[in-house]
Motif scaffolding. Structure first.
Motif, PDB file in Angstrom:
ATOM      1  N   ASP A   1      48.963  41.874  39.740  1.00 49.95           N
ATOM      2  CA  ASP A   1      48.684  41.082  38.535  1.00 49.95           C
ATOM      3  C   ASP A   1      47.370  40.329  38.661  1.00 49.95           C
ATOM      4  O   ASP A   1      47.247  39.157  38.267  1.00 49.95           O
ATOM      5  CB  ASP A   1      49.832  40.107  38.250  1.00 49.95           C
ATOM      6  CG  ASP A   1      51.119  40.820  37.845  1.00 49.95           C
ATOM      7  OD1 ASP A   1      51.038  41.993  37.434  1.00 49.95           O
ATOM      8  OD2 ASP A   1      52.196  40.205  37.953  1.00 49.95           O
ATOM      9  N   GLY A   2      46.381  41.000  39.254  1.00 46.26           N
ATOM     10  CA  GLY A   2      45.033  40.447  39.355  1.00 46.26           C
ATOM     11  C   GLY A   2      44.787  39.521  40.529  1.00 46.26           C
ATOM     12  O   GLY A   2      43.653  39.061  40.723  1.00 46.26           O
ATOM     13  N   LYS A   3      45.802  39.274  41.360  1.00 50.35           N
ATOM     14  CA  LYS A   3      45.642  38.374  42.502  1.00 50.35           C
ATOM     15  C   LYS A   3      45.702  39.169  43.803  1.00 50.35           C
ATOM     16  O   LYS A   3      46.532  40.069  43.941  1.00 50.35           O
ATOM     17  CB  LYS A   3      46.735  37.301  42.491  1.00 50.35           C
ATOM     18  CG  LYS A   3      46.692  36.414  41.251  1.00 50.35           C
ATOM     19  CD  LYS A   3      47.821  35.398  41.266  1.00 50.35           C
ATOM     20  CE  LYS A   3      47.798  34.525  40.010  1.00 50.35           C
ATOM     21  NZ  LYS A   3      48.915  33.553  40.002  1.00 50.35           N
ATOM     22  N   PRO A   4      44.837  38.823  44.783  1.00 53.95           N
ATOM     23  CA  PRO A   4      44.839  39.558  46.054  1.00 53.95           C
ATOM     24  C   PRO A   4      46.204  39.496  46.734  1.00 53.95           C
ATOM     25  O   PRO A   4      46.900  38.472  46.677  1.00 53.95           O
ATOM     26  CB  PRO A   4      43.772  38.835  46.885  1.00 53.95           C
ATOM     27  CG  PRO A   4      42.878  38.185  45.883  1.00 53.95           C
ATOM     28  CD  PRO A   4      43.774  37.793  44.738  1.00 53.95           C
ATOM     29  N   LEU A   5      46.579  40.593  47.379  1.00 56.45           N
ATOM     30  CA  LEU A   5      47.853  40.660  48.093  1.00 56.45           C
ATOM     31  C   LEU A   5      47.686  40.118  49.505  1.00 56.45           C
ATOM     32  O   LEU A   5      46.874  40.626  50.282  1.00 56.45           O
ATOM     33  CB  LEU A   5      48.341  42.101  48.162  1.00 56.45           C
ATOM     34  CG  LEU A   5      49.144  42.653  46.988  1.00 56.45           C
ATOM     35  CD1 LEU A   5      49.433  44.129  47.208  1.00 56.45           C
ATOM     36  CD2 LEU A   5      50.438  41.884  46.809  1.00 56.45           C
TER      37      LEU A   5
END
Length: 403
Positions: free
Chosen positions: A136-140
């Motif tokens: 959802d657009g955030k780094p894992l």
């Protein structure tokens, strides 16, 4: 103080249950976990199982891509959080190319291919420069389970020119490939049991080269049967080598579907026919739009293009795994999540004039006509069901699910 919390929990569970029962059967919610350079994704497949997808570096060139797709038992309404567990059944395994490779004057490079197909020396024809994982657009973050609606994997590879090898001290022994042919950018978007693939090649070599073959999208699904909508198979047939679909006979062919003999899972591989290489302008009339070879299935996007420095080639397509909404002797109907949108695919096996009998969860949505083959005509009731389909023969209609 405990009673209001308990009451709120009951209300939440009730609303969740009602939503699941009255909407489309496979919500977008999924879990993802990163373990180093590998990510594991779990989403609902059907009422009895989850779909498990693994991305990792693989193939002879050690490139990032989807490595394994499988099914695991789960009778609950939500995907299980143990996304790295082994699937009960592997339905797609990357023992060869998923996308690529490029053939330069008969020399394949990129994807799974070594220089001159010599798998003893294993001289690489490509390297992975970098990749990113986001949810959802955030780094894992590493070793952290995340609930999300979409996972994105962005990859940049360098593919080397097989016509300009590097020789050792003796001047005759090839020791490596170092001259850049092109930069390969691949965006994978995983959502709703689908993997959208958006690919771009930017050529960087000094002299023009002839691209004798570029397949683009391929499949290694372990299907027993295959169907080419609007192609050479009017319905599912036994999967075997040598099923051809020449452009001259089947110019609108854009997909194939595989399934196991029990019909417990299906895989569709669709190439966007309105976008760049998917228009098939760079293949000749006598070449196949799609075909089987061995246990694999291939699209074909290029045969005979002269690529100069600065030439850019792009394509976009989608892999999806599903149980069908309809599969009979007239229609195949299923849902695909593609580049952030949800689409209803209706593929006719013959000439029909019918109202598409959708399951209850699909009758209250608003639809817009997104694509129709020339054989197809479709109308809705102010954008809603009933959907009336008239077909002069085999082909594909795609409706976008607007809400």
């Amino acid at each position: 103080d405990a009673l209001p919390i308990f009451t709120l929990l009951l209300i939440y569970l009730l609303l969740t249950s009602l939503s699941y029962g009255n909407s489309r059967p496979h919500p977008n919610k999924m879990y993802v976990k990163r373990l180093g350079d590998t990510i594991y994704i779990g989403t609902k497949f059907d009422e009895k199982s989850d779909l498990l997808i693994c991305f990792r570096k693989c193939l002879n060139n050690n490139l990032m891509g989807f490595y394994q797709v499988g099914i695991a038992a789960n009778t609950t309404d939500s995907p299980l959080t143990d996304v790295s567990r082994n699937p009960d059944k592997v339905i797609n395994l990357a023992y060869s190319d998923n996308i690529g490779p490029i053939s330069i004057e008969g020399n394949f490079c990129g994807a799974n291919h070594c220089y001159k197909e010599d798998y003893t020396k294993k001289i690489k024809t490509a390297t992975c420069d970098w990749f990113t994982f986001t949810a959802d657009g955030k780094p894992l973050d590493n070793n952290r389970l995340i609930a999300c609606n979409e996972v994105q994997i962005n990859v940049v590879n360098t593919i080397y020119n097989p016509l300009l090898p590097t020789y050792g001290a003796d001047g005759t022994t090839v020791i490596s490939l170092d001259s850049v042919l092109c930069l390969e950018k691949v965006e994978y978007r995983v959502a709703g049991g689908s993997i959208s693939v958006n690919t771009e090649h930017t050529y960087a070599q000094r002299d023009p080269v002839k691209v004798t073959t570029y397949y683009g999208m391929q499949s290694m699904a372990k299907g027993d049967e295959i169907y080419f909508p609007g192609g050479s198979t009017p319905d599912f047939v036994k999967k075997q080598a040598g099923i051809n679909n020449p452009k001259s006979a089947y110019p609108e062919l854009s997909s194939w579907i595989q399934r196991d003999s029990a019909g417990s899972w299906y895989e569709a591989c669709w190439m966007n026919p309105s976008y760049e290489l998917g228009k098939r302008a760079l293949i000749t009339e006598d070449n196949n739009m799609a075909f089987t070879s061995g246990t694999k299935v291939y699209h074909r996007l290029i045969n005979g293009q002269v690529a100069k420095k600065g030439t850019i080639n792009k394509w976009s397509g989608c892999y999806t795994w599903f149980t069908p909404l309809i599969d009979n002797d007239r229609l195949l109907c299923y849902e695909m999540t593609y580049n952030g949108g949800n689409y209803l695919f209706i593929q006719t096996k013959k000439a029909v004039s019918t109202v598409v009998d959708l399951p209850a969860g699909y009758t209250n949505h608003v639809y817009s006509v997104w694509h129709t083959d020339k054989t197809q005509s479709v109308t809705t009731h102010s954008g809603k069901a009933p959907i009336k389909l008239v077909s002069k023969g085999p082909g594909t209609t795609i409706l976008k699910i607007e809400n």
